[in-house]
Motif scaffolding. Structure first.
Motif, PDB file in Angstrom:
ATOM      1  N   TYR A   1       0.805  -0.703   0.126  1.00  0.00           N
ATOM      2  CA  TYR A   1       0.253   0.228   0.042  1.00  0.00           C
ATOM      3  C   TYR A   1       0.582   0.848  -0.212  1.00  0.00           C
ATOM      4  N   VAL A   2       0.701   1.843  -1.233  1.00  0.00           N
ATOM      5  CA  VAL A   2       1.740   3.306  -1.288  1.00  0.00           C
ATOM      6  C   VAL A   2       1.466   4.163  -0.195  1.00  0.00           C
ATOM      7  N   ASN A   3       0.101   3.812   0.757  1.00  0.00           N
ATOM      8  CA  ASN A   3      -0.361   4.831   1.559  1.00  0.00           C
ATOM      9  C   ASN A   3       0.585   4.730   2.870  1.00  0.00           C
ATOM     10  N   LEU A   4       1.356   3.858   3.224  1.00  0.00           N
ATOM     11  CA  LEU A   4       2.059   3.630   3.787  1.00  0.00           C
ATOM     12  C   LEU A   4       3.301   3.667   3.834  1.00  0.00           C
ATOM     13  N   ARG A   5       4.386   3.800   2.886  1.00  0.00           N
ATOM     14  CA  ARG A   5       5.127   3.603   2.508  1.00  0.00           C
ATOM     15  C   ARG A   5       6.203   5.062   3.642  1.00  0.00           C
ATOM     16  N   ASN A   6       5.610   5.694   4.499  1.00  0.00           N
ATOM     17  CA  ASN A   6       6.302   6.620   4.929  1.00  0.00           C
ATOM     18  C   ASN A   6       6.490   5.993   6.476  1.00  0.00           C
ATOM     19  N   GLN A   7       6.221   4.945   6.447  1.00  0.00           N
ATOM     20  CA  GLN A   7       6.251   4.377   7.408  1.00  0.00           C
ATOM     21  C   GLN A   7       7.682   3.611   7.448  1.00  0.00           C
ATOM     22  N   THR A   8       8.049   3.272   9.148  1.00  0.00           N
ATOM     23  CA  THR A   8       9.457   2.239   8.731  1.00  0.00           C
ATOM     24  C   THR A   8       9.011   0.977   9.210  1.00  0.00           C
ATOM     25  N   GLU A   9       9.794  -0.038   8.384  1.00  0.00           N
ATOM     26  CA  GLU A   9       9.363  -1.425   9.262  1.00  0.00           C
ATOM     27  C   GLU A   9       9.431  -2.370   9.126  1.00  0.00           C
ATOM     28  N   GLU A  10      10.565  -1.352  10.599  1.00  0.00           N
ATOM     29  CA  GLU A  10      10.537  -2.032  12.360  1.00  0.00           C
ATOM     30  C   GLU A  10       9.117  -0.888  13.145  1.00  0.00           C
ATOM     31  N   LEU A  11       9.586  -2.239  14.210  1.00  0.00           N
ATOM     32  CA  LEU A  11       7.847  -1.765  14.090  1.00  0.00           C
ATOM     33  C   LEU A  11       8.881  -0.703  16.080  1.00  0.00           C
ATOM     34  N   THR A  12       7.830   0.491  16.343  1.00  0.00           N
ATOM     35  CA  THR A  12       8.264   0.837  16.731  1.00  0.00           C
ATOM     36  C   THR A  12       8.172   0.960  18.586  1.00  0.00           C
ATOM     37  N   GLU A  13       8.808   1.630  18.687  1.00  0.00           N
ATOM     38  CA  GLU A  13       8.176   1.141  20.557  1.00  0.00           C
ATOM     39  C   GLU A  13       6.986   0.971  21.469  1.00  0.00           C
ATOM     40  N   VAL A  14       5.980   1.813  20.287  1.00  0.00           N
ATOM     41  CA  VAL A  14       4.375   1.955  21.031  1.00  0.00           C
ATOM     42  C   VAL A  14       4.164   0.817  20.255  1.00  0.00           C
ATOM     43  N   GLU A  15       3.841   0.175  19.146  1.00  0.00           N
ATOM     44  CA  GLU A  15       3.414  -1.196  18.985  1.00  0.00           C
ATOM     45  C   GLU A  15       4.430  -2.442  19.433  1.00  0.00           C
ATOM     46  N   GLN A  16       5.182  -1.585  19.391  1.00  0.00           N
ATOM     47  CA  GLN A  16       5.705  -2.945  20.513  1.00  0.00           C
ATOM     48  C   GLN A  16       5.490  -2.968  21.997  1.00  0.00           C
ATOM     49  N   ALA A  17       5.093  -1.854  22.767  1.00  0.00           N
ATOM     50  CA  ALA A  17       4.440  -2.244  23.367  1.00  0.00           C
ATOM     51  C   ALA A  17       3.070  -2.270  23.757  1.00  0.00           C
ATOM     52  N   TYR A  18       2.372  -1.620  22.517  1.00  0.00           N
ATOM     53  CA  TYR A  18       0.656  -2.056  22.984  1.00  0.00           C
ATOM     54  C   TYR A  18       0.116  -3.165  23.231  1.00  0.00           C
ATOM     55  N   THR A  19      -1.168  -2.895  23.699  1.00  0.00           N
ATOM     56  CA  THR A  19      -1.970  -3.646  24.598  1.00  0.00           C
ATOM     57  C   THR A  19      -3.174  -3.716  24.469  1.00  0.00           C
ATOM     58  N   PRO A  20      -4.284  -4.702  23.456  1.00  0.00           N
ATOM     59  CA  PRO A  20      -4.551  -3.833  22.511  1.00  0.00           C
ATOM     60  C   PRO A  20      -5.957  -3.980  23.988  1.00  0.00           C
ATOM     61  N   SER A  21      -7.281  -3.854  23.367  1.00  0.00           N
ATOM     62  CA  SER A  21      -9.047  -3.263  24.491  1.00  0.00           C
ATOM     63  C   SER A  21     -10.181  -3.529  23.621  1.00  0.00           C
ATOM     64  N   PRO A  22     -10.812  -3.183  24.499  1.00  0.00           N
ATOM     65  CA  PRO A  22     -11.740  -3.889  23.991  1.00  0.00           C
ATOM     66  C   PRO A  22     -12.356  -2.775  23.131  1.00  0.00           C
ATOM     67  N   GLY A  23     -12.764  -3.421  21.144  1.00  0.00           N
ATOM     68  CA  GLY A  23     -13.386  -2.514  21.192  1.00  0.00           C
ATOM     69  C   GLY A  23     -12.676  -2.144  19.156  1.00  0.00           C
ATOM     70  N   ASP A  24     -11.499  -2.768  19.838  1.00  0.00           N
ATOM     71  CA  ASP A  24     -10.120  -2.202  18.713  1.00  0.00           C
ATOM     72  C   ASP A  24     -10.453  -3.382  18.072  1.00  0.00           C
ATOM     73  N   TYR A  25     -10.337  -3.125  16.871  1.00  0.00           N
ATOM     74  CA  TYR A  25     -10.586  -3.753  15.664  1.00  0.00           C
ATOM     75  C   TYR A  25      -9.239  -4.705  15.291  1.00  0.00           C
ATOM     76  N   VAL A  26      -9.355  -6.156  14.998  1.00  0.00           N
ATOM     77  CA  VAL A  26      -8.239  -7.068  15.035  1.00  0.00           C
ATOM     78  C   VAL A  26      -7.980  -7.486  13.814  1.00  0.00           C
ATOM     79  N   TYR A  27      -7.187  -8.052  13.050  1.00  0.00           N
ATOM     80  CA  TYR A  27      -7.089  -7.680  11.618  1.00  0.00           C
ATOM     81  C   TYR A  27      -6.284  -8.921  11.853  1.00  0.00           C
ATOM     82  N   PHE A  28      -6.119 -10.286  10.712  1.00  0.00           N
ATOM     83  CA  PHE A  28      -5.917 -11.468  10.724  1.00  0.00           C
ATOM     84  C   PHE A  28      -5.589 -11.844   9.681  1.00  0.00           C
ATOM     85  N   ARG A  29      -4.152 -12.697   9.628  1.00  0.00           N
ATOM     86  CA  ARG A  29      -4.232 -12.957   7.943  1.00  0.00           C
ATOM     87  C   ARG A  29      -3.486 -14.515   8.189  1.00  0.00           C
TER      88      ARG A  29
END
Length: 220
Positions: free
Chosen positions: A126-154
């Motif tokens: 997705y070209v709209n995501l090209r400005n993101q770094t491929e490594e997980l950010t510290e926020v992503e690594q620490a993120y804990t999902p909460s009720p109401g979040d959308y969870v995506y699967f492959r």
């Protein structure tokens, strides 16, 4: 078909005001029976309360009249049915576009990838995501999902051309697992459970859930 919906009195006798596909709509009072149960003020709590009668429904047309693949339509419908404005959710039938919406739309609460492998695949696709770094950010690594979040699967058996297979709504989280409500789960609305470390989890989209709709009541 019994369903929990938010309604409020309209200016026309014999009708209630409600929403359909996130837009104002009306339903005849003859088809409404007011519930005696208290209405949750929090939209996420409403979602988890209002989804109960949907268990086992197997036709996408029940969820705002959309056809085709309907896991994302169900997730969006559930949020809108509880009072979430449609501009604050992805409102799409395409899971990949749903992720892009969460990751790029200023109205969202962000998207949090679960692994670098999934993140790299989506950035390449997705070209709209090209400005993101491929490594997980510290926020992503620490993120804990909460009720109401959308969870995506492959799914593990997904073909190489598939970036995202499915989406559900997180209903509960503990130290090791998440529970979900999902549309088109085995062809119906169903509850499921996954390990937080499941490699099939692509990531989590967090909507900015708003406060409740004023002077609304919950009826079926």
């Amino acid at each position: 078909m019994n369903r929990l919906v938010l309604v409020k009195p309209s200016d026309v006798d014999g009708w209630y005001e409600t929403t359909h596909r996130g837009e104002r709509a009306y339903v005849m009072a003859d088809f409404i029976k007011e519930t005696k149960n208290p209405v949750p003020d929090n939209i996420v709590e409403r979602m988890l309360y209002m989804v109960q009668p949907e268990t086992g429904r197997s036709k996408s047309v029940y969820f705002n009249g959309y056809g085709g693949k309907w896991c994302h339509r169900f997730a969006d419908w559930l949020a809108m049915n509880a009072g979430m404005p449609k501009q604050l959710i992805p409102d799409t039938s395409n899971c990949g576009k749903g992720i892009v919406w969460f990751a790029t739309n200023e109205l969202s609460g962000g998207f949090y990838f679960a692994s670098m492998e999934h993140k790299s695949r989506l950035i390449r696709s997705y070209v709209n995501l090209r400005n993101q770094t491929e490594e997980l950010t510290e926020v992503e690594q620490a993120y804990t999902p909460s009720p109401g979040d959308y969870v995506y699967f492959r799914w593990k058996r997904a073909s190489r051309t598939v970036n995202v297979s499915h989406v559900g709504i997180v209903t509960a989280v503990d130290d090791t697992k998440i529970k979900t409500w999902e549309g088109n789960a085995g062809g119906k609305v169903d509850q499921r459970e996954y390990s937080l470390s499941d490699i099939q989890v692509v990531g989590f989209g967090h909507p900015n859930y708003m406060s409740d709709i004023s002077d609304s009541i919950l009826s079926v």
